[in-house]
Every structure is written in structure tokens, then in C-alpha cells.
Write a protein that holds these residues in place. Sequence first.
Motif, mmCIF file in Angstrom:
data_model
loop_
_atom_site.group_PDB
_atom_site.id
_atom_site.type_symbol
_atom_site.label_atom_id
_atom_site.label_comp_id
_atom_site.label_asym_id
_atom_site.label_seq_id
_atom_site.Cartn_x
_atom_site.Cartn_y
_atom_site.Cartn_z
ATOM 1 N N LEU A 5 107.923 2.904 25.368
ATOM 2 C CA LEU A 5 107.647 1.643 26.032
ATOM 3 C C LEU A 5 106.266 1.679 26.672
ATOM 4 O O LEU A 5 105.810 2.725 27.149
ATOM 5 C CB LEU A 5 108.693 1.373 27.115
ATOM 6 N N SER A 6 105.601 0.553 26.668
ATOM 7 C CA SER A 6 104.318 0.420 27.343
ATOM 8 C C SER A 6 104.464 -0.500 28.545
ATOM 9 O O SER A 6 105.494 -1.160 28.732
ATOM 10 C CB SER A 6 103.263 -0.132 26.381
ATOM 11 N N SER A 7 103.423 -0.531 29.353
ATOM 12 C CA SER A 7 103.437 -1.391 30.519
ATOM 13 C C SER A 7 103.644 -2.848 30.106
ATOM 14 O O SER A 7 103.032 -3.331 29.153
ATOM 15 C CB SER A 7 102.115 -1.243 31.268
ATOM 16 N N GLY A 8 104.510 -3.518 30.799
ATOM 17 C CA GLY A 8 104.787 -4.913 30.490
ATOM 18 C C GLY A 8 105.799 -5.128 29.396
ATOM 19 O O GLY A 8 106.037 -6.273 28.982
ATOM 20 N N SER A 9 106.434 -4.065 28.907
ATOM 21 C CA SER A 9 107.450 -4.228 27.860
ATOM 22 C C SER A 9 108.631 -5.037 28.391
ATOM 23 O O SER A 9 109.102 -4.813 29.514
ATOM 24 C CB SER A 9 107.950 -2.861 27.387
ATOM 25 N N PRO A 10 109.141 -5.957 27.603
ATOM 26 C CA PRO A 10 110.329 -6.712 28.023
ATOM 27 C C PRO A 10 111.598 -5.869 28.083
ATOM 28 O O PRO A 10 112.634 -6.349 28.542
ATOM 29 C CB PRO A 10 110.443 -7.803 26.952
ATOM 30 N N ALA A 11 111.510 -4.617 27.630
ATOM 31 C CA ALA A 11 112.671 -3.728 27.714
ATOM 32 C C ALA A 11 112.833 -3.115 29.099
ATOM 33 O O ALA A 11 113.911 -2.612 29.442
ATOM 34 C CB ALA A 11 112.546 -2.609 26.679
ATOM 35 N N VAL A 12 111.764 -3.136 29.913
ATOM 36 C CA VAL A 12 111.804 -2.520 31.233
ATOM 37 C C VAL A 12 112.749 -3.299 32.152
ATOM 38 O O VAL A 12 112.673 -4.537 32.248
ATOM 39 C CB VAL A 12 110.388 -2.440 31.834
ATOM 40 N N ASP A 13 113.669 -2.564 32.773
ATOM 41 C CA ASP A 13 114.637 -3.145 33.720
ATOM 42 C C ASP A 13 115.448 -4.277 33.097
ATOM 43 O O ASP A 13 115.828 -5.237 33.782
ATOM 44 C CB ASP A 13 113.920 -3.676 34.968
ATOM 45 N N ALA A 14 115.736 -4.159 31.800
ATOM 46 C CA ALA A 14 116.362 -5.288 31.100
ATOM 47 C C ALA A 14 117.761 -4.986 30.573
ATOM 48 O O ALA A 14 118.338 -5.821 29.876
ATOM 49 C CB ALA A 14 115.462 -5.731 29.944
ATOM 50 N N SER A 15 118.318 -3.820 30.862
ATOM 51 C CA SER A 15 119.634 -3.495 30.316
ATOM 52 C C SER A 15 120.720 -4.333 30.967
ATOM 53 O O SER A 15 120.553 -4.873 32.067
ATOM 54 C CB SER A 15 119.938 -2.006 30.508
ATOM 55 N N VAL A 16 121.831 -4.415 30.279
ATOM 56 C CA VAL A 16 122.994 -5.143 30.793
ATOM 57 C C VAL A 16 124.195 -4.213 30.775
ATOM 58 O O VAL A 16 124.220 -3.203 30.074
ATOM 59 C CB VAL A 16 123.283 -6.404 29.949
ATOM 60 N N GLU A 20 112.939 5.556 29.289
ATOM 61 C CA GLU A 20 112.739 4.897 30.576
ATOM 62 C C GLU A 20 111.236 4.937 30.870
ATOM 63 O O GLU A 20 110.644 6.025 30.948
ATOM 64 C CB GLU A 20 113.528 5.618 31.666
ATOM 65 N N TYR A 21 110.625 3.786 30.991
ATOM 66 C CA TYR A 21 109.161 3.733 31.098
ATOM 67 C C TYR A 21 108.658 4.579 32.264
ATOM 68 O O TYR A 21 109.089 4.435 33.407
ATOM 69 C CB TYR A 21 108.685 2.294 31.263
ATOM 70 N N ASP A 22 107.713 5.486 31.949
ATOM 71 C CA ASP A 22 107.106 6.356 32.948
ATOM 72 C C ASP A 22 105.844 6.933 32.323
ATOM 73 O O ASP A 22 105.911 7.601 31.290
ATOM 74 C CB ASP A 22 108.067 7.477 33.352
ATOM 75 N N VAL A 23 104.706 6.708 32.938
ATOM 76 C CA VAL A 23 103.447 7.184 32.358
ATOM 77 C C VAL A 23 103.362 8.705 32.370
ATOM 78 O O VAL A 23 102.530 9.299 31.685
ATOM 79 C CB VAL A 23 102.238 6.594 33.112
ATOM 80 N N ALA A 24 104.244 9.369 33.139
ATOM 81 C CA ALA A 24 104.220 10.830 33.214
ATOM 82 C C ALA A 24 105.168 11.487 32.220
ATOM 83 O O ALA A 24 105.415 12.690 32.292
ATOM 84 C CB ALA A 24 104.565 11.287 34.636
ATOM 85 N N ALA A 25 105.719 10.735 31.281
ATOM 86 C CA ALA A 25 106.669 11.295 30.322
ATOM 87 C C ALA A 25 106.034 12.434 29.522
ATOM 88 O O ALA A 25 104.887 12.345 29.090
ATOM 89 C CB ALA A 25 107.149 10.214 29.372
ATOM 90 N N VAL A 26 106.807 13.511 29.306
ATOM 91 C CA VAL A 26 106.252 14.699 28.648
ATOM 92 C C VAL A 26 107.060 15.157 27.445
ATOM 93 O O VAL A 26 106.674 16.110 26.779
ATOM 94 C CB VAL A 26 106.130 15.872 29.645
ATOM 95 N N ARG A 27 108.149 14.540 27.128
ATOM 96 C CA ARG A 27 108.982 14.989 26.016
ATOM 97 C C ARG A 27 108.219 14.918 24.702
ATOM 98 O O ARG A 27 107.506 13.958 24.422
ATOM 99 C CB ARG A 27 110.245 14.117 25.916
ATOM 100 N N ARG A 28 108.408 15.929 23.871
ATOM 101 C CA ARG A 28 107.840 15.920 22.524
ATOM 102 C C ARG A 28 108.863 16.530 21.582
ATOM 103 O O ARG A 28 109.758 17.267 22.008
ATOM 104 C CB ARG A 28 106.543 16.722 22.480
#
Length: 451
Positions: free
Chosen positions: A395-406, A431-439
Amino acid sequence: MNVVLAGLLIAVGVAVPAPTAVTRVTSLAALQTALDNAQQGERIELADGAYTSSKAITIKRSGVTVAAEHVGKAQIRGKAGFVFAAGVAQVVVEGFDLRHDGRLAVPASAHHVRITRNVFELNVPVVPDDAGGFVEVNGDDVEVDHNTFQNRTNEGVYLHVGGPKPGIAKRTWAHHNHFYNHRFSGGNGGESVRIGNSDRQKESARTLLENNLFEKADGDSEAISVKSSDNVVRHNTMRDSRGFLVLRHGNRNAVDGNILFGTGIRFHGNDHRIINNYVEGGRDRQVVFGSGKEADSGPTSKLHDRPDRVTVAFNTLIGTGAVVDSDGGAFLPKDCVLSNNVITGSSSKFVDMKSGSTVRYEGNIVFGGSAGMPSGGYRTVDPKLVRDSHGLLRLSSGSPAVDASVGSFPYVTTDFDPQPRVAKPDVGADEYDVAAVRRPLTRADVGPSAL
């Protein structure tokens, strides 16, 4: 150590005392003598070199470690390798290059055994109605870690969790292994990992299979075959493989946070949780709701069981064609959930479920094709995925998926990184986070030389 993973309580870890003495040997005969006379806490090291066995090397004492002097530098060929005597415990086998005939089997009466930092390229014959594993886990609380399993060409598996009948081995922990290049060309019986058997499907194994790398898992349509209940398969990476991650039999299994390229997930049975997975490939069938020949399998049935009450949620699925679909068969998925997934790619119908399946659709985001879901179960909107430096779409900043779950999913507490799911979770595996490190895992992360 007890941990709760995707709502399941799993006990992991093999408590082995630190060595109190080290004995170095330079032959297999001397190795057997040292093992026969070992004291609890002793570490016995075999000097570097190539050795040919004429008979099994038997570990009779508990609380001992048998190891190569240097990891990968002691190779054993010949008729047989290590054998565990009945009832041994707190034993470690470490650092060998094993090329001999026959398997390494932990008997049902043994427990708290660790098999670590070995290479397995064994000659295991095909036996009817037998998994034929390079490593057979039949005892409880066995840890299999940082090994390489490679270059099998006949029927049989690399790692099999079995156990006594009735019953099953409990609390196996398999992690940081490299499963590589299974080239069996038959139609069945060449999985990399099999957890249980059809006649053990109701048994609660509580195996934790995590942080393993699967490459060229081409021995079977099932690279990972789960045939028991209450297991967790998480944070593995699979690539370049025709085999799927398959819940073939059993109930209440969790598939959490795996990264799959060019393959997918298929499931049968009841009450599974398929969450936080990242599945990307240039083909269809990233997730398959398996249907089949019976509504609920009996304890010894080998037929395909209908999935009941399976939740597929918070996954990121990228592909073409029917990314999510169901198998043919008279018994169709029942009371399942497809929720809060990001589904993108190119398709005339992303979800192609057989008519008569009962699935609740909610909170999904689709982009690049027709949803194939009832209205109200999805939104067609660009999730604004961007590819990170490790090749994963996030996810990138401004994605409509952010905080959108039901809906409410209290067991979804982390994403695929894993990082905490905060406030109202985001849709998809990330989960959007600019510090994500998973690869994705690479060969440097697994096997005998990995940290």
C-alpha cells in the motif's frame, strides 16, 4: 515456550542443556563408541572428512549432541545414517552432510530432539503406503531447523510429521529450512512437507511450519500438504514451484503471512483461517476453495472434504483469470468468508465460485477486472500498490485500503511483515507503514549457513 498464533496455542522449542564436555572422533567406529559411552551434556564431534557407513549409527543416550566438527564438512555416505534408540530425549544432530541410504527417523517414544544445520540428499526407497520422508518425525516436541533438503527424484517427501497410530507427533517446529528441487514426475506422493496423513486428519498435531524457503517444489501438486488439525503454516516463501500450499485434510489450521510467487493456496476441511498471505503470479487460481466428494470427512477418509466455515481474509492476491475460485465436485464450500482482501491484476472475473457455494463477501477491494462477487461484497477502486525494493506490492500513502476493513477479526493482530494491525485494520496483507521491512526469504536466510 507457548505462543498464540492466529488464535492457536502452539508450544515450540527444544530445551537441550549446554554441553559440559566435548569429545572429538575421527572415524564412524569411534563415533559409535563415543555415543555408547556418552554422558548427559556431552558434545561429540566428528572430524571433517568423507565417511562410508556399513551400518546404522545409533544414538542411545539422552542429553547428548552429535555434530560435525565444522558445519557441512563431515559427510556420511553408505548403508545408513543416524538412528535414535527408543525413549531418548534432548538429543541434537547438527551440521552433517548426509548422503546415505535410508531416512532419519525420530521414533514415537523419543522426544525433544533437534535436527539442525544438516544437508539431506538421501537414497530413500519407495515403500507402499509410506510417506518415505528424508526425515520422519514420529515423536513429540521435535525441532527441525536450518537444514537443506535437496535433489529428490523419486516418490516420497522431504519432511513428514507422522507418529503413533492412533495418534500423531505433537508440537513439531520446522523453521529456516530450504526445501529444494524435488523432481518426482509422478502424479502424487512427492510433497516437500506432509503434516499428518489422511487417517490422522482429526488428530491435533500443533505443528508450526515457519520461515522456510521452498524452491522447485515440483514433486507433487501439493508442495505443503497438511493432513491433520490445529497447525500453523506461516511466513514461508515459495517460488518456482508447481506445488501449492494445501490444507488437504483436517480442521482449524491457520495459513498466515506466507509469500507465494507463481503458486497458490488450496484448502479442504473446516474452520481454517487463511490470513495475511501475499500471493502473486502470472496465472489464475491464487486461492482455491476446494470442493469435493463428501460433506465432512470421516477419521480415515481419503476423499476431498468440503470446506466449511473457512475464513479467507486480509490477503493480497495478484494474478490473471480467476484469482479466487472453487474446485468441481458435488459438495461445495459452505458458510465460508471472503473478506478484506486486495485482488488485482487482469481478469474478466476475479472470483469464480461454483454456483451453490455459500460464501459471505465483504470489504474486498478489486482492481483491473470484474469482481465476480455480489454487489456489497467489494469495491472497485485502485488500491495504489507500489512495488518496494524487495519486489513486493505494498500500500502507498493515500490508498483507499487504509483503515477500510469491515467486520471483526480479533485474531488478525499483525500483517504479513509482521507489524501490528492498528485501529481499524487496512485491507489486504499489508498494514501501511513506511518502515515495513519484510522481504521474501532467500537462500541466505535458510539452511545450514544462515544465522
